[in-house]
Every structure is written in structure tokens, then in C-alpha cells.
Scaffold this motif. Structure first.
Motif, mmCIF file in Angstrom:
data_model
loop_
_atom_site.group_PDB
_atom_site.id
_atom_site.type_symbol
_atom_site.label_atom_id
_atom_site.label_comp_id
_atom_site.label_asym_id
_atom_site.label_seq_id
_atom_site.Cartn_x
_atom_site.Cartn_y
_atom_site.Cartn_z
ATOM 1 N N HIS A 1 39.982 32.477 25.542
ATOM 2 C CA HIS A 1 40.296 33.843 25.965
ATOM 3 C C HIS A 1 41.225 33.835 27.186
ATOM 4 O O HIS A 1 42.210 34.575 27.231
ATOM 5 C CB HIS A 1 39.000 34.593 26.275
ATOM 6 C CG HIS A 1 39.208 36.035 26.600
ATOM 7 N ND1 HIS A 1 39.592 36.963 25.650
ATOM 8 C CD2 HIS A 1 39.110 36.716 27.773
ATOM 9 C CE1 HIS A 1 39.722 38.146 26.221
ATOM 10 N NE2 HIS A 1 39.432 38.029 27.517
ATOM 11 N N VAL A 2 40.910 32.966 28.141
ATOM 12 C CA VAL A 2 41.758 32.869 29.343
ATOM 13 C C VAL A 2 43.181 32.486 28.936
ATOM 14 O O VAL A 2 44.161 33.079 29.402
ATOM 15 C CB VAL A 2 41.190 31.816 30.323
ATOM 16 C CG1 VAL A 2 42.100 31.700 31.544
ATOM 17 C CG2 VAL A 2 39.777 32.171 30.732
ATOM 18 N N ASP A 3 43.280 31.484 28.058
ATOM 19 C CA ASP A 3 44.611 31.030 27.620
ATOM 20 C C ASP A 3 45.366 32.153 26.904
ATOM 21 O O ASP A 3 46.575 32.319 27.088
ATOM 22 C CB ASP A 3 44.477 29.830 26.664
ATOM 23 C CG ASP A 3 44.027 28.575 27.400
ATOM 24 O OD1 ASP A 3 44.130 28.563 28.639
ATOM 25 O OD2 ASP A 3 43.575 27.631 26.731
ATOM 26 N N ILE B 1 44.948 35.497 27.215
ATOM 27 C CA ILE B 1 45.355 36.548 28.157
ATOM 28 C C ILE B 1 46.534 36.056 29.014
ATOM 29 O O ILE B 1 47.522 36.767 29.216
ATOM 30 C CB ILE B 1 44.159 36.962 29.061
ATOM 31 C CG1 ILE B 1 43.034 37.546 28.208
ATOM 32 C CG2 ILE B 1 44.607 37.946 30.134
ATOM 33 C CD1 ILE B 1 43.390 38.802 27.446
ATOM 34 N N THR B 2 46.438 34.802 29.481
ATOM 35 C CA THR B 2 47.527 34.251 30.288
ATOM 36 C C THR B 2 48.828 34.231 29.479
ATOM 37 O O THR B 2 49.897 34.588 29.977
ATOM 38 C CB THR B 2 47.174 32.821 30.742
ATOM 39 O OG1 THR B 2 45.948 32.870 31.477
ATOM 40 C CG2 THR B 2 48.259 32.234 31.625
ATOM 41 N N GLN C 1 50.227 37.816 28.930
ATOM 42 C CA GLN C 1 50.827 38.331 30.169
ATOM 43 C C GLN C 1 52.195 37.702 30.421
ATOM 44 O O GLN C 1 53.134 38.375 30.819
ATOM 45 C CB GLN C 1 49.902 38.076 31.363
ATOM 46 C CG GLN C 1 48.626 38.892 31.289
ATOM 47 C CD GLN C 1 47.854 38.884 32.612
ATOM 48 O OE1 GLN C 1 47.587 39.915 33.187
ATOM 49 N NE2 GLN C 1 47.502 37.725 33.085
ATOM 50 N N SER C 2 52.314 36.386 30.185
ATOM 51 C CA SER C 2 53.613 35.781 30.491
ATOM 52 C C SER C 2 54.631 36.061 29.386
ATOM 53 O O SER C 2 55.811 36.205 29.672
ATOM 54 C CB SER C 2 53.481 34.289 30.789
ATOM 55 O OG SER C 2 52.770 33.644 29.793
ATOM 56 N N ARG D 1 51.182 42.498 33.728
ATOM 57 C CA ARG D 1 49.962 42.074 34.415
ATOM 58 C C ARG D 1 48.867 43.060 34.075
ATOM 59 O O ARG D 1 49.043 44.264 34.239
ATOM 60 C CB ARG D 1 50.166 42.068 35.941
ATOM 61 C CG ARG D 1 51.187 41.086 36.451
ATOM 62 C CD ARG D 1 50.764 39.650 36.319
ATOM 63 N NE ARG D 1 49.809 39.229 37.345
ATOM 64 C CZ ARG D 1 49.190 38.036 37.310
ATOM 65 N NH1 ARG D 1 49.399 37.210 36.301
ATOM 66 N NH2 ARG D 1 48.352 37.693 38.260
ATOM 67 N N PHE D 2 47.736 42.576 33.587
ATOM 68 C CA PHE D 2 46.614 43.468 33.295
ATOM 69 C C PHE D 2 45.778 43.644 34.545
ATOM 70 O O PHE D 2 45.591 42.699 35.312
ATOM 71 C CB PHE D 2 45.739 42.877 32.182
ATOM 72 C CG PHE D 2 46.487 42.673 30.887
ATOM 73 C CD1 PHE D 2 47.391 43.625 30.426
ATOM 74 C CD2 PHE D 2 46.270 41.527 30.129
ATOM 75 C CE1 PHE D 2 48.076 43.421 29.233
ATOM 76 C CE2 PHE D 2 46.950 41.328 28.947
ATOM 77 C CZ PHE D 2 47.857 42.271 28.492
#
Lengths: 80, 596
Positions: A40-42, A44-45, A48-49, A54-55
Motif C-alpha cells: 500500500h505504501v509503495d 500510494i508513493t 503521488q510521484s 500530494r494526498f
């Protein structure tokens, strides 16, 4: 939705290493294999990029499924 | 091998799994057990580090602490870490993990007690890690805090947080200077170069406890990778430079030596002078310099004789100015210096030359330095090719060693027999059991010697220290000097006693003393030590690698009898009965060991 969805799907495919993954708006961590907290982190990151957005913390809190992520990204893009 | 430097951090994270698949398919990777103890979430860092270590020839296996439990797992619940048997422990903590920040009421008298309280926590961690794991510990120092609460006074007041972190960093540096196994990673410098606004990622921190931006984690990863490569002797050793528009402005063959840009007269000339000074400073700390230029030899050399040229001919260990393709010249330089081509960095302003070297000798690192001299040094620095793991006396003297080597080669042609030449060198050797002062150098040699190395076994300083104290091992080192200078510690032999035999686990020698009969002198001493222990024979092994073909007949030349072949194809086992062995060395005078 039309612009964002295919690219978000590509990000999921790459991060989860499932080239044939097909997402729907209802897809969520409980229905997609390997969509754990680390992935999930990957994701979202990467979103965003990829879209240069930016959330906010509160946005991330409310996000429940792929539909929410698409809508949020779309909204951020329109605000730009 | 895949070059990760061309990937953005976004691509690395996104394509991580497929990159991982490609990189781990490579054969011959060395397993490396890395424990990461973090004060914030380290998942992204570990993912990036895994890719970078794979692309540097390692196959990492990770242990990661539970989130934020770096102290507990290092000091109290140590069993899991102990069982993991790490070869590297990385302690990744940030300004947020500090517990003894002074209060605003802190006076100048009280400040040291806050520093020592914080230092005490970390000392407890390092002491415990040094006890439970016989390995290198990498600890980062601290970045500056994101906010300067007291403005400029934050760096000066007794209660200033910035000042506190600076003092703590000083205290860490003093600890690292005293603890051979503690290596300090300079996060303070890394974060300053990136900028603190691009370092912390508050959004991801509050959401996922990931403190750093992806780019910051990548920077941290690159720095860690270069430290680990350095610890295993895989840093680059040679900087190969072009001349025209690289070391001076202009084309000397066209413009003439009087018209090239070097010196203090113009801005451009000053910039080239600054780059030459940078190259010279690398040489002064042990990096060899070489020239590879498309030029007439004599004209090229006249450029280095320019009165304003900082770099002179004598600073270069090898000089190739001709019209042959550069990759061929670079291969020749590697042969002449007896150094692996994978330890070479090539700098040229011409993109076509860079491309041909990159494609013909992929092992050579070729940074994209562009053609703007003001940026060459910065771009080379960012590649972190020459990261040192220790500043040894040998490193500081290396360039001179190689310089006197070429003088020796000139002399060689003047003697009737080779033995006569060897005698004329007036060689003296100190050969003795391992001593504490040499442990680091011995471990360094085991990690970077690839050609004259019978078994290519790698050791850390702590492993060397363990065998040095063990009665069932015989370890000897050899230092060789001659009338041109001291070659330093150049050979190591290590054997383990099994019943009445001494099995040679390691026999290596630096290639700079090839064909000097040093191996015979080493054998004499080894046999003497084995006889002291009432042993009957010595058993030697040769394990072939792509680089050590030159020692395939090492034991045969020393009079060993082939015993059997080993299960690995191409390898061999040799044996020497030592009962009637008489010393054979004729050309090297052995100095009496100082400590008996």
C-alpha cells in the motif's frame, strides 16, 4: 476516471508484480492478492510521484478502495 | 550487470520486483547477512538496499527489527539477532529517536550531562552488538532537526536542539575513532547536500512511519552500498583521465601547449586547475591516476609540463597517449598495474569515448561527466566510487609504491640473470605471526586480492583477530622492502591444524611483488612454524576463479605433490612433507621479528 484508471492499474500491476491484474472501482486490500500494508505504501508513493500530487493525511485515512484512490487523484489533478 | 544509477527512485520502487528478479538471476553473487535496526520504518530503505547490493555482486539476506525497536533488539531481546549471524549491522536512527534533548532551561554547565546521557544509550547498543555479533556495525549520525525552534540561536544556545545534535555527532565521531568495528555513516552531510526540506516526509511518517522521502532513502542506500563495497574491498582504485578538455581546456595538438587553458589567468583555466587539484587529492589518499588520451605521446606530455599544470607526469601510474581505441588502452593499463578492470573509473568529456568504453568494457565505471569542467568533480563524487572504509598507511603510500615499481621495471633489463636482478634489489622481509596493528590491513588484503589468491576466502578484521589468537591456526604476514622503498604488508598465509597436517585456508600476495621470490620466503617461515608444532605435512588447495589463473601452478612450483582433485572442477589439492625441508629463499634477507 478514464485518464487515471489505466495508469493506476499499471502501478498496481508493477508494485504487486501481477501483469494481468484487472482492477475495478470496488477492488480493495481484501479482494486483491498481496495488497498488504507494505505494498500500500509503495502504491500510494508511486501514484503521488506519477501524477505529481500530494494526498492529505485525512484523504489517506478515508481511502477504502480503488475507486476512492481514483477519485482522489482526479480531484487533486483538477485542483492543479 | 544492470546499472541502477540510471533509474529514478520512482522507477526503482515501481519496478522493484522485476528488477529484483533480473538482478538475482546473476550467478556468483556473494551472500551477505545484513541486519537493519531502525528507529523508524525501514521497509523502503531495505527494498532499495536489496536492489543495490544485488547489483554490486552481493546476495543480501536481511534481518529487520520490529518497528522502532532498535534499542530493545540490540540490548535486551538479542537472541533473534544473535541467531541471524549478521555480517553487517546497520543502525538507522534519526533525530526523532533521541531521548535526552536538553530543556529550554538548560544551562551551559548542564549541557554535557544531556550529551552523555544520550551517548550512554548508544554505547549500550554498540557494546551489546559488539558482544553478540562478530561483525561491522554501521551507525548513522544525526541530521539537523527540521525546525530551528530558537532561530539562529538554535545552533549556539545551551538549550538549542541544533547545537545538541552537532555535539552528539562529535561524540559519535570520537566513539567511532575508538571502536574499530563501528563505522559512522554521515547522514548529517548527506541530508545537508540534499536539503532538509527534501529529506523528511511528514505525510508518509504520520501515515506509515516512513520518515524519509523516497529520494532521501535512495541517497542513504547509495551511501550504504558504497560503505559495504568498501568494507569488502570493492571500491574503485584507479581513475583514468582523458587530457584535452578534461584536464585542461582546448586541444593541445591543435592549439599548442602555450594556448591550452590551465592556471589562474581565466575563469576557464581556473576551473581546470581546480579539477586537477581534485584529482591530485584523490591520488594523495591512495587512488591511482592514469592517462588515456588520443594524442601524440610527446605533445600530450608537454601539457603536463606546462608550468601551471598541477598534475605532473610523475603523478600518473600509467600514461597512454596514442591513437588506439580507448578501451584497448584501458585494458592494457589494467594489465600493467595488475589491477582488476572492475576497479577502474573512466572520465572523459567526449560522450562518444565514454560510450565505447562503456560498451566494450562494461566493468569500468563511466560516469556521465558531461563536458562542463565545473561539474566533473561533483559528478564523480556522487558516484561514490572511491569510498574508503579505513585510511590505512598503505593507502597513503600506494601511489609512491606504484611509482617505484615502474623504476624497478626499468632496472630489470640491465642484469644478466633474473637472480642477479633480484639480489640487486637488496630486498628485506619481515615475516611474522599476525599482530593487532596489521589486522585491518590483513583483512583488507583478503578482500581485495583476486589474482594471487589460492582460495579467495574473504575475512573481516574481527575474523582475522579470532584466528590470530587461536592455537589451532598458523597465520603469518609478510612485509617486503627493497632499495626503492617499502612495499608494505603484501602477503598473508593462514592455515588450520588438523591432526598432524597444516591445511592452508588462505595464501595470497599483492601483485605488486610478483616474481620477487616472496612466496618462497613465506613458505620457509610457514614450514618453520609448522615444525614448531610438530606437524608432518602441509596441505594446499587451489580453487579457481575467473581471476586467479596465475596461481594454478603455485604449489607445483613450490615442490608440492598433487594429492587429489577436489569436488569443484579445476580445483586441486597439494601436499608437502616437511621433515627434510631446507629453507630455499636466496634473495630476500629476513629481518628478525621484533616481538619474537
Amino acid at each position: 476516471m478514464d485518464d487515471v484508471f489505466p495508469e493506476v492499474q499499471e502501478i498496481f500491476r508493477a508494485v504487486l508484480d501481477q501483469p494481468d491484474l484487472v482492477l475495478t472501482r470496488e477492488s480493495s486490500a481484501s479482494t486483491v492478492d498481496n495488497w498488504d500494508s507494505l505494498a500500500h505504501v509503495d502504491i500510494i508513493t508511486a501514484v503521488q510521484s506519477r501524477f505529481k500530487v500530494r494526498f492529505a493525511l485525512s484523504d489517506l485515512d478515508r481511502m477504502k478502495n480503488v475507486g476512492d484512490l481514483i477519485d482522489l487523484t482526479q480531484k487533486k489533478l483538477e485542483m492543479k | 550487470m544492470l546499472n541502477l544509477d540510471s533509474y529514478s527512485v520512482e522507477d526503482l520502487l515501481l519496478k522493484r520486483r522485476s528488477l529484483h528478479r533480473q538482478l538475482s538471476a546473476v550467478e556468483g553473487l556473494r551472500e551477505l547477512r545484513v541486519a537493519v535496526l531502525g528507529g523508524s520504518s525501514t521497509n523502503e530503505l531495505v527494498n532499495l538496499l536489496e536492489l543495490h547490493l544485488l547489483s554490486s555482486g552481493f546476495r543480501p539476506v536481511f534481518y529487520t527489527s520490529e518497528y522502532g525497536r532498535f534499542y530493545e533488539e540490540a540490548v535486551h531481546d538479542v537472541q533473534a539477532l544473535f541467531d541471524f549471524k549478521p555480517e553487517i549491522i546497520y543502525l538507522h536512527t534519526s533525530y526523532r529517536n533521541v531521548e535526552n534533548l536538553p530543556p529550554l532551561s538548560c544551562t551551559e554547565e548542564d549541557l554535557p550531562s544531556y550529551i552523555s546521557a544520550e551517548l550512554k544509550r548508544y554505547r549500550a547498543i554498540w557494546d551489546s552488538l559488539e558482544r553478540i555479533a562478530n561483525c561491522q556495525i554501521i551507525q548513522n549520525n544525526f541530521e539537523m532537526p527540521p525546525h530551528a525552534l530558537l532561530g539562529n540561536m538554535d545552533a549556539a544556545a545551551s538549550a538549542g536542539a541544533s547545537r545538541f545534535y552537532m555535539l552528539l555527532n562529535m561524540a559519535f565521531a570520537q566513539e567511532a575513532a575508538q571502536r574499530p568495528r563501528l563505522f559512522l555513516q554521515d547522514v548529517h552531510g548527506l541530508s545537508a547536500r540534499i536539503g532538509l526540506r527534501h529529506w523528511f516526509d511528514w505525510n508518509r511518517y504520520w501515515s506509515y512511519k516512513l520518515l524519509l522521502m523516497p529520494d532521501a532513502n535512495l541517497e542513504l542506500t547509495r551511501s550504504l552500498t558504497s560503505i559495504i563495497k568498501a568494507m569488502f574491498g570493492r571500491s574503485s582504485k584507479v581513475l583514468v583521465l582523458d587530457l584535452d578538455n578534461t584536464l585542461w581546456g582546448g586541444v593541445i595538438g591543435d592549439d599548442g601547449v602555450d594556448r591550452i587553458q590551465i592556471g589562474r589567468e581565466t575563469a576557464v583555466a581556473e576551473a581546470y586547475t581546480a579539477f586537477q587539484e581534485y584529482c591530485l587529492s584523490l591520488r594523495n589518499r591512495g587512488i591511482l591516476l592514469a592517462i588515456c588520451s588520443k594524442n601524440e605521446d610527446e605533445i600530450a606530455k608537454s601539457g603536463l609540463n606546462h608550468p601551471s599544470s598541477i598534475l605532473k607526469l610523475e603523478h600518473f601510474s600509467c600514461f597512454k597517449a596514442n591513437w588506439r581505441p580507448k578501451h584497448e588502452n584501458i585494458r592494457e593499463i589494467a594489465e600493467e598495474l595488475s589491477l582488476g578492470i572492475d576497479s577502474f573509473v573512466f572520465v572523459d568529456d567526449n560522450p562518444a569515448e565514454r560510450e565505447i568504453v562503456r560498451s566494450q568494457v562494461p566493468a569500468v565505471a563511466v560516469p556521465d561527466v558531461g563536458s562542463d569542467v565545473t561539474r566533473y568533480a561533483e559528478i564523480i563524487e556522487r558516484g561514490r566510487y572511491f569510498e574508503p572504509a579505513a585510511l590505512l598507511r598503505e593507502d597513503l603510500q600506494r601511489a609512491e609504491l606504484y611509482a617505484s615499481n615502474s623504476r624497478r621495471q626499468t632496472e630489470q633489463s640491465r642484469f644478466a640473470t633474473y637472480g642477479e636482478y633480484l639480489d640487486s634489489l637488496e630486498m628485506t622481509a619481515e615475516i611474522d605471526r599476525f599482530k593487532p596493528v596489521y589486522l585491518e590491513r590483513i583483512a583488507q588484503l583478503t578482500n581485495k586480492t583476486n589474482q594471487f589468491n589460492l582460495t579467495t576466502r574473504r575475512y573481516t578484521p574481527s575474523e582475522i583477530s579470532t584466528v590470530a589468537d587461536d592455537a589451532n591456526h598458523i597465520g603469518i604476514y609478510g612485509k617486503l622492502g627493497d632499495r626503492f622503498g617499502d612495499n608494505g604488508l603484501v602477503s598473508v598465509v593462514l592455515g588450520s591444524v588438523k591432526a598432524s597436517e597444516l591445511h592452508i585456508d588462505l595464501w595470497l600476495m599483492s601483485c605488486r611483488v610478483l616474481k620477487r621470490d616472496m612466496e618462497t620466503a613465506m613458505l620457509d617461515v610457514l614450514v618453520a612454524r609448522a615444525k614448531e608444532k610438530q606437524l608432518d605435512s602441509i596441505v594446499g588447495y587451489y580453487f579457481p576463479t575467473v581471476k586467479n589463473g596465475m596461481v594454478a601452478d603455485h604449489y607445483e612450483k613450490l615442490g608440492f605433490i598433487p594429492k587429489s582433485t577436489y569436488e569443484i572442477p579445476g580445483s586441486s589439492v597439494w601436499s608437502l612433507v616437511i621433515k627434510d625441508y631446507q629453507p630455499r629463499n636466496r634473495h630476500i634477507r629476513i629481518l628478525e621479528p621484533i616481538n619474537g
